[in-house]
Motif scaffolding. Sequence first.
Motif, mmCIF file in Angstrom:
data_model
loop_
_atom_site.group_PDB
_atom_site.id
_atom_site.type_symbol
_atom_site.label_atom_id
_atom_site.label_comp_id
_atom_site.label_asym_id
_atom_site.label_seq_id
_atom_site.Cartn_x
_atom_site.Cartn_y
_atom_site.Cartn_z
ATOM 1 N N PRO A 1 -0.427 0.342 -1.502
ATOM 2 C CA PRO A 1 0.821 0.681 -2.197
ATOM 3 C C PRO A 1 1.390 -0.477 -3.008
ATOM 4 O O PRO A 1 1.944 -0.277 -4.084
ATOM 5 N N ALA A 2 1.238 -1.699 -2.506
ATOM 6 C CA ALA A 2 1.793 -2.858 -3.211
ATOM 7 C C ALA A 2 1.107 -3.054 -4.560
ATOM 8 O O ALA A 2 1.758 -3.434 -5.548
ATOM 9 N N GLN A 15 2.696 -0.651 -7.067
ATOM 10 C CA GLN A 15 4.064 -1.000 -7.436
ATOM 11 C C GLN A 15 4.128 -2.278 -8.265
ATOM 12 O O GLN A 15 5.023 -2.435 -9.106
ATOM 13 N N ASP A 16 3.176 -3.199 -8.038
ATOM 14 C CA ASP A 16 3.201 -4.487 -8.739
ATOM 15 C C ASP A 16 2.229 -4.567 -9.895
ATOM 16 O O ASP A 16 1.953 -5.648 -10.404
ATOM 17 N N ARG A 17 1.718 -3.428 -10.333
ATOM 18 C CA ARG A 17 0.722 -3.456 -11.392
ATOM 19 C C ARG A 17 1.347 -3.945 -12.705
ATOM 20 O O ARG A 17 2.533 -3.714 -12.958
ATOM 21 N N VAL A 72 1.250 7.039 -2.398
ATOM 22 C CA VAL A 72 2.032 6.403 -3.454
ATOM 23 C C VAL A 72 3.517 6.606 -3.149
ATOM 24 O O VAL A 72 3.943 7.740 -2.900
ATOM 25 N N PRO A 73 4.313 5.542 -3.145
ATOM 26 C CA PRO A 73 5.742 5.690 -2.805
ATOM 27 C C PRO A 73 6.441 6.694 -3.716
ATOM 28 O O PRO A 73 6.186 6.739 -4.927
ATOM 29 N N THR A 79 7.574 6.587 -7.772
ATOM 30 C CA THR A 79 6.731 5.704 -8.586
ATOM 31 C C THR A 79 6.382 6.394 -9.904
ATOM 32 O O THR A 79 5.906 7.528 -9.899
#
Length: 339
Positions: free
Chosen positions: A77-78, A81-83, A103-104, A107
Amino acid sequence: MHPVHRLEELLAGAENLMIVCHNNPDPDCLASAFALGRIAIAVGIDEHHILYSGDISHQQNRAFVNLIDIDLKPFDPAAVQDRPEESLLAFVDHAVPGENNRVPEGTPVDIVIDHHPNEEIEAQFIDHREQIGATATILTEYVRELDIEMDAALGTALLFAIRRETLGFLRGVTSAEYDAAGWLHEHADGALLRTLSTPSVTGATVDTIAEAVRNRTVRGSVLISGIGRTSERDALPQAADYLTTLEGVETAIVFGIVKDGIQISARSTDSRIHIGNVLDGAFSDVGTAGGHREMAGGEVPLGIFAEYATDDTQLFAIVDQVMSARLIAELRLTAETDT
């Protein structure tokens, strides 16, 4: 303009593509992700990743990944989110963050290609066709329109996915599936198709299906079966498929405890029943469930159930009672018949 050319324009402006499969991906999802990755390469994206969460436990799915040689990576998941800004996020064979994926929720998604019913899709590019029998059918259309270089791996993956998703062209099939299959036939490896279609079955899978047969109850043309705890998540849809072949059964719903959740799989040939809506109505307030008219699934977290039981036998007795009661109420079933 064909939808794929809008997709082509979007991809051309990206440096990286993250393709997220739904939980416990099946051949339709995997083949679609594989094809989208090939399209990304063709339009010049230097790096793409196919990500999955859950398990690839069905023997047919394991064989599919190994023999087609699909490069899969565990979902983080990180990483999503940080892509970086120039990276695109794509969903194939599912559509909404947090629904059948890790996926949160909330998003932003850039690309959605899917054929499952859904009214909440948001993305830059959406190709959502509920009337189509398989997402792989849409991706086959894309590779044909873009004249993507075909090889036996891609052709076999897409053809097998269409055949599997439609149960050998018997479920949810449209003329688009026949057209796609006719074109893919020239690019597929027949021997590999046969191997994928007849994988070995584990003893645990056979035991799970046998348990579903033993525990079945029938009300009218509806069969409901709880199998207790199992490590064979993918035996549930296999059991549901088998149980719909029993004489007089038009709808089969199988559920069992897998790890920390209750997995549900359902099949129906009854034109009066939309089995996806049935599962959604029965369990959407306590979990996630839904699907097509003829095929659906869902998951309910064990949650409060676990607090009322000290062992699996006691736990499943409670689960069986509550799950069956919800299904019976949603289907408006009456007296139980002989099993």
